[in-house]
Design a protein around this motif. Structure first.
Motif, short mmCIF file in Angstrom:
data_model
loop_
_atom_site.label_atom_id
_atom_site.label_comp_id
_atom_site.label_asym_id
_atom_site.label_seq_id
_atom_site.Cartn_x
_atom_site.Cartn_y
_atom_site.Cartn_z
N LEU A 199 -8.86 1.67 3.04
CA LEU A 199 -9.26 2.48 1.90
C LEU A 199 -9.69 3.87 2.35
O LEU A 199 -9.31 4.88 1.74
N GLY A 217 2.84 2.01 -8.98
CA GLY A 217 1.65 2.83 -9.17
C GLY A 217 1.83 3.79 -10.32
O GLY A 217 2.95 4.15 -10.68
N GLN A 263 -0.74 6.39 -2.03
CA GLN A 263 -0.24 5.15 -2.63
C GLN A 263 0.79 4.47 -1.73
O GLN A 263 0.80 3.24 -1.59
N ARG A 289 -0.77 -3.11 2.71
CA ARG A 289 -0.92 -4.44 2.11
C ARG A 289 0.08 -5.45 2.65
O ARG A 289 0.02 -6.62 2.31
N ASP A 325 -5.09 1.33 -6.47
CA ASP A 325 -4.99 -0.14 -6.50
C ASP A 325 -3.65 -0.52 -7.13
O ASP A 325 -3.56 -0.84 -8.32
N VAL A 359 -1.05 2.72 0.95
CA VAL A 359 -1.63 1.49 0.40
C VAL A 359 -0.57 0.39 0.40
O VAL A 359 -0.82 -0.75 0.84
N GLU A 380 -0.12 -2.18 -8.34
CA GLU A 380 0.30 -3.48 -8.88
C GLU A 380 1.42 -4.04 -8.00
O GLU A 380 2.40 -3.37 -7.72
N ARG A 381 1.25 -5.27 -7.57
CA ARG A 381 2.29 -5.92 -6.76
C ARG A 381 3.27 -6.62 -7.70
O ARG A 381 2.90 -7.54 -8.42
N GLU A 401 -14.15 5.93 -9.49
CA GLU A 401 -13.59 4.66 -9.93
C GLU A 401 -12.16 4.84 -10.43
O GLU A 401 -11.28 4.00 -10.18
N LEU A 458 -9.92 5.24 -7.38
CA LEU A 458 -9.72 3.95 -6.71
C LEU A 458 -8.78 3.06 -7.51
O LEU A 458 -7.95 2.33 -6.95
N ASP A 459 -8.89 3.13 -8.83
CA ASP A 459 -7.98 2.37 -9.69
C ASP A 459 -6.55 2.87 -9.52
O ASP A 459 -5.59 2.09 -9.53
N ASP A 472 -13.64 -1.33 3.67
CA ASP A 472 -12.24 -1.54 4.04
C ASP A 472 -11.69 -0.30 4.76
O ASP A 472 -11.58 0.78 4.16
#
Length: 300
Positions: free
Chosen positions: A196, A23, A41, A48, A12, A44, A14-15, A5, A8-9, A193
């Motif tokens: 991912l 990141g 990252q 997106r 993930d 990712v 921030e936009r 977790e 994965l965080d 996904d």
């Protein structure tokens, strides 16, 4: 929050603007950002900005500067091309006003076409091999700082990575074939996904690829104190669907080392034998002063 977790965080992002992402980093065993984290990252961020029906099929990247694990990383995406079948993105990672990493990635809609692959090499079942928690403590005395074992276990807790044969640090001083195999998968199930799974494979791909260079020279690696190393560039081609939460065989070799650099190349197979990914990386491989240039030189 468990280790997976937490990873994965980390991925993930921030936009903060339409094509700008931010990141964070996690603690590592060395005082710089782990290269696989920056690459994952950046992928990712690129993914997106791409339609969901287009999947990553390749990336090419350069590591420009050591990242600061205590500072955020800003990823700026350039929308280079949006074609009928292919989409291309360029990503620059910036810290303290300077670029530390550059990535170009290409995405494609699915197409039928010619089909062949190199056969999967033989390898034992991953369940028959020792885990990192079983293997690393056995060789703590091989490291300049034995406490690095705990830091390595912490940073790799989200990934179950198992060596087929002894890793370089376990046999430092012995020249071996320039080939290393590891099985890996995430410690826990992932969402469906596809991006991912590609990003997590990218994250893992930087962990062991240059091991094959070390084996050819009887070197244990940075933690053993007989090599100063860092990734220079990294390329991946994603051939077929795979899941990063199911066992993948990472078959790695080194065709060359020269000029203070070593080259690693690899193929990643699913457990069923599908060739999923090809990988190539070059890295700095410098021998510290006083360690000599021969196999195991400088070891007590």
């Amino acid at each position: 929050m468990n280790a997976l977790e937490s990873l994965l965080d980390l991925l993930d992002l921030e936009r903060i603007e339409e094509d700008i992402f931010r990141g964070l980093s996690r603690p590592t065993a060395v005082p710089r950002v782990y290269g696989g984290q920056v690459a994952a990252q950046a992928l990712v961020a690129a993914g997106r900005t791409v339609p969901a029906d287009r999947r990553a099929h390749s990336l090419h990247a350069y590591f420009l500067r050591a990242g600061d694990p205590g500072a955020p990383i800003v990823y700026t995406v350039d929308r280079i091309r949006d074609g009928r079948s292919f989409t291309t993105r360029r990503v620059v990672a910036v810290q303290h006003g300077q670029p530390i990493f550059h990535l170009s990635a290409s995405f494609q809609t699915y197409e039928d076409g010619l089909e062949h692959q190199a056969a999967m090499p033989p390898a034992p079942d991953p369940e028959s091999l020792p885990t990192a928690a079983e293997l690393l403590p056995r060789h703590a005395d091989r490291f300049v700082d034995p406490s690095v074992v705990d830091r390595l276990l912490e940073t790799r807790a989200a990934v179950d990575l198992r060596y087929v044969d002894a890793p370089p640090y376990a046999t430092a001083g012995q020249v071996r074939e320039a080939r290393s195999q590891v099985w890996f998968r995430t410690v826990g199930k992932l969402a469906d996904d596809p991006l991912l799974h590609v990003c997590l494979a990218t994250y893992v791909s930087d962990m062991t690829l240059l091991d094959s260079v070390l084996l050819a020279h009887g070197r244990g690696g940075w933690a053993s104190g007989d090599i100063v190393g860092a990734s220079l560039d990294h390329a991946m081609w994603f051939h077929r669907p795979f899941r990063a939460d199911e066992w993948l065989l990472y078959d790695q070799t080194s065709p060359s080392a020269s000029g203070g650099r070593g080259l690693g190349q690899a193929r990643i197979y699913t457990r069923d034998g599908d060739l999923a990914i090809s990988v190539i990386q070059e890295g700095v491989m410098r021998v510290p002063r006083g360690r000599g240039s021969g196999p195991g030189a400088g070891r007590d």
